[in-house]
Design a protein around this motif. Structure first.
Motif, mmCIF file in Angstrom:
data_model
loop_
_atom_site.group_PDB
_atom_site.id
_atom_site.type_symbol
_atom_site.label_atom_id
_atom_site.label_comp_id
_atom_site.label_asym_id
_atom_site.label_seq_id
_atom_site.Cartn_x
_atom_site.Cartn_y
_atom_site.Cartn_z
ATOM 1 N N LEU A 197 0.800 -1.224 0.000
ATOM 2 C CA LEU A 197 0.000 0.000 0.000
ATOM 3 C C LEU A 197 0.834 1.275 0.000
ATOM 4 N N GLY A 198 2.151 1.154 0.099
ATOM 5 C CA GLY A 198 3.010 2.325 0.008
ATOM 6 C C GLY A 198 2.993 3.230 1.214
ATOM 7 N N TRP A 199 2.602 2.684 2.378
ATOM 8 C CA TRP A 199 2.594 3.500 3.604
ATOM 9 C C TRP A 199 3.880 3.274 4.385
ATOM 10 N N THR A 200 4.456 4.363 4.890
ATOM 11 C CA THR A 200 5.555 4.301 5.850
ATOM 12 C C THR A 200 5.337 5.402 6.889
ATOM 13 N N PRO A 201 5.777 5.197 8.124
ATOM 14 C CA PRO A 201 5.613 6.246 9.136
ATOM 15 C C PRO A 201 6.466 7.468 8.816
ATOM 16 N N GLU A 202 5.916 8.639 9.046
ATOM 17 C CA GLU A 202 6.648 9.883 8.805
ATOM 18 C C GLU A 202 7.443 10.326 10.018
ATOM 19 N N GLU A 203 6.994 9.938 11.203
ATOM 20 C CA GLU A 203 7.639 10.392 12.437
ATOM 21 C C GLU A 203 8.613 9.348 12.971
ATOM 22 N N THR A 204 9.793 9.785 13.370
ATOM 23 C CA THR A 204 10.652 8.968 14.215
ATOM 24 C C THR A 204 10.130 9.087 15.639
ATOM 25 N N PHE A 205 10.657 8.286 16.559
ATOM 26 C CA PHE A 205 10.191 8.445 17.931
ATOM 27 C C PHE A 205 10.603 9.803 18.486
ATOM 28 N N ASP A 206 11.779 10.273 18.153
ATOM 29 C CA ASP A 206 12.238 11.557 18.679
ATOM 30 C C ASP A 206 11.342 12.702 18.204
#
Length: 370
Positions: A319-328
């Motif tokens: 689906l081409g989704w990846t998270p934009e936020e790192t934990f920091d």
């Protein structure tokens, strides 16, 4: 329009706010407004022409029939659930009632609605069931992360009730052909999270000069996912997901609870320095130099899973989704939100909530940080 259940809660409210900010499609929010459902979360959209609120319970079959008949949604996004492990240990029946019975009645209402649709409306209808990685049980330190094919092995009443709801969703697809999709996500964090969960609890307690309770040795590992990344993933599953499939959603952020708490304390040391707002230790009365001085270990909860981790490659590849936020970056946005919205925190911390916290985090069980 779409129907969202549990939209006044933490993830549901973030989903609705994000949806209405980027789409010109109406949302109907069905929520029972239990302790964690807060209409204030949606105050910015409550007068929008694209927002409708229905106060009610997903276990109310008659109400569900009325909602589907009146609004005729093209999709259901099912967030409504009892969701806190500690509460499930002390009162499992409510979790079975909402998470299992409620999901079954919602599925029945959606099935009847779908069966009366024609043509394109019938072909494009979707039921997205939002679940948790806790259904998979626990991992050893060297085990590979949970995949969509990992066998279910729930270890708490909460996880078992969510596993039951997942199985019902699957059964309605295979038995009736209802076009369902299931998502299993890792630990969410971000704005509007009720302060019984680890991250908002630590922020609220630290700012109030209260102890920061850590279960056991604090080395329980979780995969952390910023809530807005999760909401984007759910939108992607709704739009492009393959009917009948499950998609694991994670942030690729495995961290131990104690490390999470120390990181939050370090951020607070920078943004709300104790030199500006001095605090005293709640037991000794001595001024503290850092928020981490408030950390205390409490007895571990029964059946506490040691490690969760999500393999999110399927949703990324298909689906081409990846998270934009790192934990920091995500924890920075989260701490800032709670600093800027202390009034919201104060308003949700009513008498019953304080009583629950006192029951589960009795100061007599505190131990100094090791």
């Amino acid at each position: 329009m779409i129907l969202v259940t549990g939209g006044a809660g933490f993830i549901g409210a973030n989903f609705i706010l994000q949806w209405l900010a980027h789409r010109d499609e109406a949302v109907v929010n069905l929520d029972a407004l239990t302790y964690a459902g807060n209409p204030e979360n949606l105050r910015s959209v409550e007068k929008s022409d694209n927002y409708r609120f229905v106060h009610g319970d997903i276990t109310d079959a008659d109400l569900l029939q009325q909602v589907f008949a009146r609004y005729r949604p093209r999709a259901v996004i099912h967030f409504a659930a009892e969701s806190h492990v500690d509460r499930s240990i002390h009162g499992p029946e409510a979790f079975v009632h909402t998470n299992v019975t409620g999901t079954q009645r919602l599925l029945d209402a959606a099935r009847r609605h779908w069966q009366h649709l024609d043509g394109h409306d019938r072909e494009t209808f979707r039921f997205v069931h939002v679940s948790t990685d806790e259904v998979y049980g626990t991992l050893g330190p060297d085990d590979p992360p949970f995949r969509e094919t990992t066998p279910y092995a729930p270890n708490s009443p909460y996880a078992a009730s969510k596993a039951g709801s997942d199985h019902l969703v699957r059964a309605y697809f295979h038995t009736y052909g209802l076009p369902v999709l299931t998502t299993n996500c890792s630990n969410n964090y971000g704005p509007f999270q009720f302060p019984e969960k680890l991250i908002p609890l630590v922020i609220a307690n630290a700012l109030a000069g209260k102890r920061l309770p850590i279960y056991g040795d604090g080395r329980q590992v979780r995969d952390w996912l910023y809530v807005e990344d999760h909401c984007r993933a759910i939108e992607r599953v709704l739009k492009r997901g393959r009917v009948g499939e499950t998609y694991n959603i994670g942030g690729w952020n495995e961290m131990a609870n104690i490390d999470i708490v120390r990181k939050i304390c370090a951020v607070l040391d920078r943004w709300a320095p104790l030199a500006d707002t001095p605090l005293k230790h709640p037991e000794t009365g001595v001024a503290i130099g850092h928020y981490a001085d408030l950390i205390a270990f409490v007895a571990d909860r029964p059946g506490h899973d040691r490690r969760y981790a999500i393999d999110a490659r399927k949703i990324e590849t298909e689906l081409g989704w990846t998270p934009e936020e790192t934990f920091d970056t995500g924890i920075g946005k989260t701490v800032k939100w709670y600093l800027d919205n202390r009034g919201w925190v104060a308003r949700v911390q009513d008498g019953s909530y304080r009583e629950w916290i006192a029951q589960h985090y009795n100061p007599s069980t505190y131990k100094a940080e090791k």
